[in-house]
Design a protein around this motif. Structure first.
Motif, PDB file in Angstrom:
ATOM      1  N   MET A   1       0.824  -1.208   0.000  1.00  0.00           N
ATOM      2  CA  MET A   1       0.000   0.000   0.000  1.00  0.00           C
ATOM      3  C   MET A   1       0.861   1.262   0.000  1.00  0.00           C
ATOM      4  SD  MET A   1      -2.905  -1.418   2.637  1.00  0.00           S
ATOM      5  CE  MET A   1      -4.131  -0.101   2.558  1.00  0.00           C
TER       6      MET A   1
ATOM      7  N   ALA B   1       0.709   3.934  -3.131  1.00  0.00           N
ATOM      8  CA  ALA B   1      -0.002   5.088  -2.569  1.00  0.00           C
ATOM      9  C   ALA B   1      -0.649   6.001  -3.617  1.00  0.00           C
ATOM     10  CB  ALA B   1       0.949   5.892  -1.681  1.00  0.00           C
TER      11      ALA B   1
ATOM     12  N   THR C   1      -4.311   5.041  -4.175  1.00  0.00           N
ATOM     13  CA  THR C   1      -5.204   4.971  -3.011  1.00  0.00           C
ATOM     14  C   THR C   1      -5.584   3.530  -2.669  1.00  0.00           C
ATOM     15  OG1 THR C   1      -6.171   6.974  -3.975  1.00  0.00           O
ATOM     16  CG2 THR C   1      -7.121   6.179  -1.905  1.00  0.00           C
TER      17      THR C   1
ATOM     18  N   ARG D   1      -6.551  -0.038  -0.919  1.00  0.00           N
ATOM     19  CA  ARG D   1      -7.321  -0.495   0.230  1.00  0.00           C
ATOM     20  C   ARG D   1      -7.171  -2.011   0.343  1.00  0.00           C
ATOM     21  NH1 ARG D   1      -7.100   4.152   0.971  1.00  0.00           N
ATOM     22  NH2 ARG D   1      -8.792   5.653   1.328  1.00  0.00           N
TER      23      ARG D   1
ATOM     24  N   CYS E   1      -7.338  -0.831  -5.864  1.00  0.00           N
ATOM     25  CA  CYS E   1      -6.727   0.442  -6.205  1.00  0.00           C
ATOM     26  C   CYS E   1      -7.651   1.197  -7.160  1.00  0.00           C
ATOM     27  CB  CYS E   1      -5.355   0.228  -6.849  1.00  0.00           C
ATOM     28  SG  CYS E   1      -4.054  -0.170  -5.666  1.00  0.00           S
TER      29      CYS E   1
ATOM     30  N   THR F   1      -7.964   4.115 -10.340  1.00  0.00           N
ATOM     31  CA  THR F   1      -7.474   4.973 -11.410  1.00  0.00           C
ATOM     32  C   THR F   1      -8.385   4.804 -12.611  1.00  0.00           C
ATOM     33  OG1 THR F   1      -5.634   5.433 -12.927  1.00  0.00           O
ATOM     34  CG2 THR F   1      -5.862   3.170 -12.166  1.00  0.00           C
TER      35      THR F   1
ATOM     36  N   GLU G   1     -11.983   5.746 -10.636  1.00  0.00           N
ATOM     37  CA  GLU G   1     -12.085   6.699  -9.532  1.00  0.00           C
ATOM     38  C   GLU G   1     -13.502   6.698  -8.958  1.00  0.00           C
ATOM     39  OE1 GLU G   1      -9.819   8.241  -8.016  1.00  0.00           O
ATOM     40  OE2 GLU G   1      -8.086   8.089  -9.343  1.00  0.00           O
TER      41      GLU G   1
ATOM     42  N   ARG H   1     -14.510   4.283  -6.057  1.00  0.00           N
ATOM     43  CA  ARG H   1     -14.300   4.529  -4.631  1.00  0.00           C
ATOM     44  C   ARG H   1     -15.632   4.496  -3.889  1.00  0.00           C
ATOM     45  NH1 ARG H   1      -9.293   7.681  -3.620  1.00  0.00           N
ATOM     46  NH2 ARG H   1      -8.371   8.253  -5.632  1.00  0.00           N
TER      47      ARG H   1
ATOM     48  N   ARG I   1     -13.313  -2.172   3.055  1.00  0.00           N
ATOM     49  CA  ARG I   1     -12.066  -1.668   2.497  1.00  0.00           C
ATOM     50  C   ARG I   1     -11.280  -0.956   3.599  1.00  0.00           C
ATOM     51  NH1 ARG I   1     -14.478   0.944  -3.126  1.00  0.00           N
ATOM     52  NH2 ARG I   1     -14.023  -0.827  -4.506  1.00  0.00           N
TER      53      ARG I   1
ATOM     54  N   ASP J   1      -7.924   1.149   4.942  1.00  0.00           N
ATOM     55  CA  ASP J   1      -6.788   1.959   4.522  1.00  0.00           C
ATOM     56  C   ASP J   1      -5.565   1.598   5.357  1.00  0.00           C
ATOM     57  OD1 ASP J   1      -7.038   3.264   6.977  1.00  0.00           O
ATOM     58  OD2 ASP J   1      -8.102   4.982   6.126  1.00  0.00           O
ATOM     59  N   ARG J   2      -4.457   2.274   5.114  1.00  0.00           N
ATOM     60  CA  ARG J   2      -3.215   1.923   5.808  1.00  0.00           C
ATOM     61  C   ARG J   2      -3.347   2.081   7.325  1.00  0.00           C
ATOM     62  NH1 ARG J   2       1.443   5.329   3.443  1.00  0.00           N
ATOM     63  NH2 ARG J   2       2.640   4.150   4.990  1.00  0.00           N
TER      64      ARG J   2
END
Length: 215
Positions: free
Chosen positions: A85, A89, A92, A94, A114, A116, A169, A172, A187, A189-190
């Motif tokens: 992750m 980065a 983004t 998860r 991810c 994009t 995108e 998300r 999901r 996150d870090r």
């Protein structure tokens, strides 16, 4: 068959399916249920337990019998997730799947999402870093009832296999449904992953209760 007998039968089926998943390192819940039904000598018309019940039983089984090997494998998945992750980065990332729920065994790969609008950007990103990877697709189901094939990139991080699903995108906010319970997938996150690792570390560091002296 009485209601009590049916309940006991269902309970046995859940436990046997969970055992099969863990010991045979399967990730296909449907196949595990079929094997459990056959091994228990149950009718093919037996009502199948939910995937959510099976997942809960897998987690219970691993906590009871997985021991140190289970704990270290789960930690390895989550530490690998943090490293991946950090690298990914810009997209983004998860963490999802068994590493997120804890219902994991060595047959599970690390699952990341991810984001994009140009999936090829992630391919280029990995190529520039000398990462060998394979591409493919994975089918996801969404709350609107539709299914979509999402681009997938897979690579090895040491002894951990990593699958990265590449959502747009907009993806998300359009969270796919879990095949386990039909709810939107969790999901993480870090920060969430770091908290899981810290919580596990704190548990490992807890002092053992004093042994009782026998006179």
């Amino acid at each position: 068959m009485g209601k009590r007998s049916a309940a006991l039968e269902g309970h046995d089926l859940v436990r046997e399916a969970a055992r099969i998943l863990c010991e045979e390192r399967l990730t296909d819940y449907r196949l595990a249920k079929q094997k459990a039904t056959k091994r228990l000598g149950l009718s093919l018309h037996t009502a199948m337990p939910s995937n959510a019940d099976i997942q809960a039983a897998v987690l219970e089984y691993q906590q009871l019998f997985g021991g140190h090997a289970y704990a270290k494998h789960l930690e390895r998945l989550r530490r690998t997730a943090l490293q991946a992750m950090e690298m990914l980065a810009p997209f983004t990332p998860r963490m999802v799947g068994a590493a997120a729920t804890g219902a994991a065994h060595p047959g599970h790969r690390l699952q990341l999402h991810c984001f994009t609008d140009a999936p090829e950007d992630l391919d280029i990103f990995c190529m520039e870093r000398g990462i060998d990877f394979d591409t493919g697709e994975r089918r996801y189901r969404f709350a609107d009832g539709r299914t979509r094939d999402i681009p997938m990139l897979s690579f090895q991080a040491g002894d951990v296999g990593v699958d990265v699903a590449i959502f747009s995108e907009l993806g998300r906010r359009q969270v796919p449904l879990s095949p386990t319970d039909g709810q939107p997938v969790k999901r993480l996150d870090r920060g969430d992953v770091q908290a899981l690792l810290a919580a596990n570390h704190d548990t490992d560091d807890e002092p053992s209760p004093p042994s009782r002296r026998v006179a």
